[in-house]
Every structure is written in C-alpha cells, then in structure tokens.
Write an enzyme that holds these catalytic residues in place. Structure first.
Site, PDB file in Angstrom:
ATOM      1  N   ASP A  54       0.867  -1.156   0.038  1.00 29.84           N
ATOM      2  CA  ASP A  54       0.121  -0.011   0.014  1.00 29.84           C
ATOM      3  C   ASP A  54       0.875   1.240   0.062  1.00 29.84           C
ATOM      4  O   ASP A  54       0.510   2.220  -0.999  1.00 29.84           O
ATOM      5  CB  ASP A  54      -0.903   0.018   1.333  1.00 29.84           C
ATOM      6  CG  ASP A  54      -2.200  -0.366   0.915  1.00 29.84           C
ATOM      7  OD1 ASP A  54      -2.682   0.007  -0.035  1.00 29.84           O
ATOM      8  OD2 ASP A  54      -2.780  -0.573   2.209  1.00 29.84           O
ATOM      9  N   GLU A  79      -4.445   7.355   1.095  1.00 35.49           N
ATOM     10  CA  GLU A  79      -4.643   7.122   2.510  1.00 35.49           C
ATOM     11  C   GLU A  79      -3.792   6.668   3.432  1.00 35.49           C
ATOM     12  O   GLU A  79      -3.955   6.812   4.545  1.00 35.49           O
ATOM     13  CB  GLU A  79      -5.652   5.750   2.276  1.00 35.49           C
ATOM     14  CG  GLU A  79      -6.236   5.011   3.433  1.00 35.49           C
ATOM     15  CD  GLU A  79      -6.747   3.719   3.117  1.00 35.49           C
ATOM     16  OE1 GLU A  79      -6.928   3.269   1.989  1.00 35.49           O
ATOM     17  OE2 GLU A  79      -7.494   3.340   4.232  1.00 35.49           O
ATOM     18  N   ASP A 153      -5.926   5.712  -3.670  1.00 38.94           N
ATOM     19  CA  ASP A 153      -6.220   4.348  -2.721  1.00 38.94           C
ATOM     20  C   ASP A 153      -5.253   3.431  -3.255  1.00 38.94           C
ATOM     21  O   ASP A 153      -5.709   2.937  -4.511  1.00 38.94           O
ATOM     22  CB  ASP A 153      -7.802   4.137  -2.667  1.00 38.94           C
ATOM     23  CG  ASP A 153      -7.674   3.158  -1.749  1.00 38.94           C
ATOM     24  OD1 ASP A 153      -6.862   2.576  -1.121  1.00 38.94           O
ATOM     25  OD2 ASP A 153      -8.982   2.932  -1.100  1.00 38.94           O
ATOM     26  N   ILE A 155      -4.159   0.562  -2.618  1.00 46.70           N
ATOM     27  CA  ILE A 155      -4.975  -0.723  -2.731  1.00 46.70           C
ATOM     28  C   ILE A 155      -6.292  -0.737  -2.066  1.00 46.70           C
ATOM     29  O   ILE A 155      -6.397  -0.748  -0.693  1.00 46.70           O
ATOM     30  CB  ILE A 155      -4.199  -2.075  -2.110  1.00 46.70           C
ATOM     31  CG1 ILE A 155      -2.990  -2.204  -2.972  1.00 46.70           C
ATOM     32  CG2 ILE A 155      -4.971  -3.519  -2.218  1.00 46.70           C
ATOM     33  CD1 ILE A 155      -2.048  -3.219  -2.334  1.00 46.70           C
ATOM     34  N   ASP A 156      -7.532  -0.650  -2.758  1.00 45.22           N
ATOM     35  CA  ASP A 156      -8.820  -0.601  -1.936  1.00 45.22           C
ATOM     36  C   ASP A 156      -9.173  -2.065  -1.691  1.00 45.22           C
ATOM     37  O   ASP A 156      -8.784  -3.035  -2.527  1.00 45.22           O
ATOM     38  CB  ASP A 156      -9.807  -0.194  -2.726  1.00 45.22           C
ATOM     39  CG  ASP A 156     -10.973   0.206  -2.064  1.00 45.22           C
ATOM     40  OD1 ASP A 156     -11.097   0.521  -0.909  1.00 45.22           O
ATOM     41  OD2 ASP A 156     -12.072  -0.038  -2.844  1.00 45.22           O
ATOM     42  N   THR A 158      -8.330  -3.759   1.189  1.00 43.74           N
ATOM     43  CA  THR A 158      -6.949  -4.357   1.771  1.00 43.74           C
ATOM     44  C   THR A 158      -7.214  -5.417   2.466  1.00 43.74           C
ATOM     45  O   THR A 158      -6.527  -6.595   2.211  1.00 43.74           O
ATOM     46  CB  THR A 158      -6.375  -3.382   2.759  1.00 43.74           C
ATOM     47  OG1 THR A 158      -6.589  -1.979   2.346  1.00 43.74           O
ATOM     48  CG2 THR A 158      -4.916  -3.517   2.906  1.00 43.74           C
ATOM     49  N   ASP A 298     -11.448   6.545  -1.991  1.00 44.96           N
ATOM     50  CA  ASP A 298     -12.200   5.546  -2.348  1.00 44.96           C
ATOM     51  C   ASP A 298     -13.061   5.679  -3.636  1.00 44.96           C
ATOM     52  O   ASP A 298     -13.060   5.065  -4.484  1.00 44.96           O
ATOM     53  CB  ASP A 298     -13.074   4.776  -1.346  1.00 44.96           C
ATOM     54  CG  ASP A 298     -12.528   4.321  -0.065  1.00 44.96           C
ATOM     55  OD1 ASP A 298     -11.686   3.465  -0.343  1.00 44.96           O
ATOM     56  OD2 ASP A 298     -13.084   4.474   0.860  1.00 44.96           O
TER      57      ASP A 298
HETATM   58  C1  2IP Z   1     -12.282   0.164   2.388  1.00 45.85           C
HETATM   59  C2  2IP Z   1     -12.746  -1.033   1.739  1.00 45.85           C
HETATM   60  C3  2IP Z   1     -13.811  -1.589   2.143  1.00 45.85           C
HETATM   61  C4  2IP Z   1     -15.104  -0.765   2.290  1.00 45.85           C
HETATM   62  C5  2IP Z   1     -14.541   0.603   2.939  1.00 45.85           C
HETATM   63  C6  2IP Z   1     -13.554   1.296   2.418  1.00 45.85           C
HETATM   64  O1  2IP Z   1     -10.950   0.782   1.863  1.00 45.85           O
HETATM   65  O2  2IP Z   1     -13.146  -0.619   0.289  1.00 45.85           O
HETATM   66  O3  2IP Z   1     -13.861  -2.943   1.866  1.00 45.85           O
HETATM   67  O4  2IP Z   1     -16.016  -1.397   3.061  1.00 45.85           O
HETATM   68  O5  2IP Z   1     -15.651   1.357   2.924  1.00 45.85           O
HETATM   69  O6  2IP Z   1     -13.014   2.125   2.973  1.00 45.85           O
HETATM   70  P1  2IP Z   1     -17.016  -2.553   2.572  1.00 45.85           P
HETATM   71  O7  2IP Z   1     -16.352  -3.742   1.755  1.00 45.85           O
HETATM   72  O8  2IP Z   1     -17.994  -2.843   3.430  1.00 45.85           O
HETATM   73  O9  2IP Z   1     -17.725  -1.797   1.314  1.00 45.85           O
HETATM   74  P2  2IP Z   1      -9.442  -0.067   2.388  1.00 45.85           P
HETATM   75  O10 2IP Z   1      -9.789  -1.658   2.029  1.00 45.85           O
HETATM   76  O11 2IP Z   1      -8.585   0.790   1.460  1.00 45.85           O
HETATM   77  O12 2IP Z   1      -9.440   0.360   3.958  1.00 45.85           O
HETATM   78 CA    CA Z   2     -10.364   2.207   0.418  1.00 45.57          CA
END
Ligand code: 2IP
Ligand code: CA
Length: 375
Positions: A54, A79, A153, A155-156, A158, A298
C-alpha cells in the site's frame, strides 16, 4: 493531450504489478503487514491493515506522476502515511530514491534485511512502463494540471487483498469477495471546485494467467471535464431486472427499505471501489451505502468514470434532504476538496452522509423515491 492520462495509467500499471508481486511472494507478503493504529484507523474494521505494498504504491504514483507534473507534486494525497515500522522496531520513511540500488537499500531496512525481496521490489518500482494502447492517442482534452489535485487509494479492499482468495465464484458477474475486489484507484479533481475530472480503476487481479497465480491486470479510465465525457468503458446497457450492490456490512434497515425496489436482487460485495466498478460495468444499477465508511480516495477515481458515463455519486444524506425539499434533479454530488469540519485523522476525508453511485438518472431517482419515506 493524453499525457496526464497516460502518466497516471502507467503509474497504475506499475502499482498493479507491485500489488501482484507482493501477493505472489508468500514469504514477502507475510512480512509486510502492520496493524493501523490511532486516529488513522478505519473505524469499520477491528483489524485493519496497512501493507508495505500500500505505502510503496502510493509513493511510486506520487513519485512518477510528480516527476512528470511538478505542479501536481504537492497535491497528490492518499490514504497511507509513508512511515513504516519494521520487525526490528525501526521506523523507516518509505520513498522512491533516485536509483534502484538506493531504493533497494532503503527497502532492506523495512524488510528486516531481506535482500532478495528488497531487490525484487526495487526493480518493479524503477521499471519503465510502456503503454501500448492506441485508444489513448485519440484522447484530445486539455486538463490544466496546475488547477488539479489527486486522490490515491493504492489498494482498496485491503482486507480481501490480505486474505488473498483468488478462487471466489462470481454471482451474475459480481465477485462477493476475494482478490478481484482489490483495486488501485486514482482520481483527479479540480482543486477549487472539488469536482472529479479524471479517474482510473486498475484491477491487478483481473485474470489468473499461466503459470497459475501469475495475475494479469486490467485498467479502466474516464474523463469528465467541461462538457467532454470520454471513457474506456461504454455506457452499460439497461438491465432487464433491477439490481443493487451493497456492502456485506450494510444495515438491515437499509436492506429492508430497498426490498420493494430490488426484491431478491440485493447483491453483496467487498470493496467500495469494486462496487462502484460494478455499477460502471452495468453489473448493478446502483451502489447504495448508508454509512460514512468510504473516503475521498475510495470514490474520486470511480466517480470521474461514472460521470464520464453520464452518471455520478451523490451524498445520500444531502440528496435525501434535497429530495424532501422537492428537488429531484441535480442532486448533490460528492466533492473532493473540503475536509469534514471538526473531524480528525482519516475521518476528515470521509464521505460522511453515505452514497448512491449510479449511471442512469432514472436509477438514482428510483433509489431516492424508495428511500425517502422508508429510511
Ligand atoms: C475500504 C474497503 C472496504 C470498504 C470500505 C473502504 O477501503 O473498500 O472494503 O468497506 O468502505 O473504506 P465494504 O467492503 O464494506 O464496502 P480500504 O480497504 O482501502 O481500507
Ligand atoms: Ca479504500
């Protein structure tokens, strides 16, 4: 003028490659996870991890794009903080050095002196990415980079990236979990208006190649600037049966409120960016989220792509307020340049009111009309 787009796409490809590399080298990956602490912790997860992948990816994008566009350098944010603590208790500031050797030497400190791993990563960081995509040469939009800023972001999703499941079966095209929902997200927005202008979604784990566990990436982009809308994606066809995609943690009250509109067609998936991608691809009509658990990094990139396709992302709480006041068009969209008043840490950049992501106005209106009395 596709130079900014090309530069960001090349950075996203390099980022995807680093994400794949860290995942593919099991021994390397296990070294790289560190728990988030304090105010930077995403309240949603008990265990939320920051990975070296990340941090590295964020720094690589900042470095490569900042070098080509110095006027953007101080306006690229993400982030992650680039401070990383290794297993020996040393704090290292992760950054891209002028040479591959210097980067490898710095990474060795982060990696508790594991030389081979550090060299592998340094090679990926300093690799020159050549894009062969003729479609990019046809892009003729001039974006004044000195008025722009960037959210990354690295790696969204994570959590799914760390779990690393590559064998999840999609349900009607949507992967409920797994590596497919781990995405690199880059969004360019206008510094003064806060509007999203250019977005990139890169899927590092789009397709497993041969030999097994060697992944291939795929990128998508969109530009929406001063009335010009361009995208690598086409506007999706209208679906026969309405379908919505939700977080697997979505409140039951919202699920119940949406039932009259979507019936059985409530789909659940991990990853905020991934759910927005599902909407852009036409796999769902909308992504509705009742909570402030997504952040500017995001949504900025996916938002620009959705706009380029004729849609957008509204702030759910604000849109409901406007709807109740009789305003049914031009509902308040998310914007990207203002922190939340009084918030600290990551919360400054939360999309506090929840969101609705859509391509077709009629789908947004259907969601609003359904939620206005029930939610
Ligand atoms: C997170 C990731 C999560 C999401 C959350 C994001 O970002 O995308 O999956 O929750 O909202 O902030 P959900 O899966 O319930 O939608 P990261 O992985 O970068 O922390
Ligand atoms: Ca994210």
């Amino acid at each position: 003028m596709a130079t900014l787009l090309k530069s960001l796409l090349a950075a996203s490809e390099k980022a995807a490659n680093i994400a794949q590399l860290c995942r593919q080298e099991e021994a390397l990956f296990s070294l790289l996870i560190e728990e988030k602490k304090g105010v930077d912790k995403n309240k949603k997860f008990l265990q939320d991890f920051k990975t070296l992948a990340d941090v590295l990816i964020q720094e690589v994008i900042k470095h490569d794009v900042g070098k080509e566009f110095p006027e953007l350098q101080d306006h690229i944010r993400g982030e992650e903080s680039n401070k990383f603590e290794n297993g020996l208790g040393e704090t290292v500031v992760v950054q891209v050095c002028p040479t591959q050797q210097e980067t490898a030497a710095l990474l060795q400190k982060v990696l508790d002196r594991k030389q081979a791993a550090a060299e592998l990563l340094a090679a990926a960081i300093h690799r020159e990415v050549v894009l062969s995509d003729p479609a990019l040469d046809k892009v003729a939009v001039t974006i004044p980079t000195d008025s722009m800023a960037v959210w990354i972001d690295p790696i969204d999703s994570t959590n799914q990236y760390i779990r690393g499941r590559g064998d999840v079966t999609p349900v009607d095209g949507i992967y409920p979990s797994g590596l497919h929902s781990a995405l690199v997200l880059i969004g360019v927005y206008h510094r003064h208006s806060g509007e999203p202008v250019l977005g990139i979604i890169n899927e590092p784990f789009f397709q497993e190649g041969q030999p097994a566990r060697r992944w291939q990436s795929k990128y998508h982009w969109g530009i929406s600037y001063r009335g010009t809308n361009l995208s690598s994606l086409s506007q999706p066809l209208l679906r026969a049966a309405p379908r919505v995609v939700l977080s697997s943690n979505e409140k039951v009250v919202l699920q119940k409120a949406l039932a009259p509109l979507y019936g059985e067609q409530l789909c659940f998936a991990s990853g905020a960016g991934y759910k927005m991608l599902c909407v852009a691809l036409g796999l769902a009509d909308a992504y509705v989220l009742s909570e402030g658990s997504t952040f500017k990094w995001d949504s900025c990139g996916p938002h620009a792509i959705l706009r380029a396709l004729g849609g957008g992302i509204v702030d759910l709480a604000e849109a409901l307020k406007a709807w109740r006041a009789g305003q049914h068009t031009l509902l308040p969209e998310l914007s990207y340049n203002q922190p939340v008043q009084g918030a600290v840490g990551a919360e400054c950049w939360a999309n506090q009111g929840g969101i609705v992501a859509y391509v077709y106005q009629e789908h947004l209106e259907a969601v609003m009309a359904t939620l206005v009395d029930a939610f």
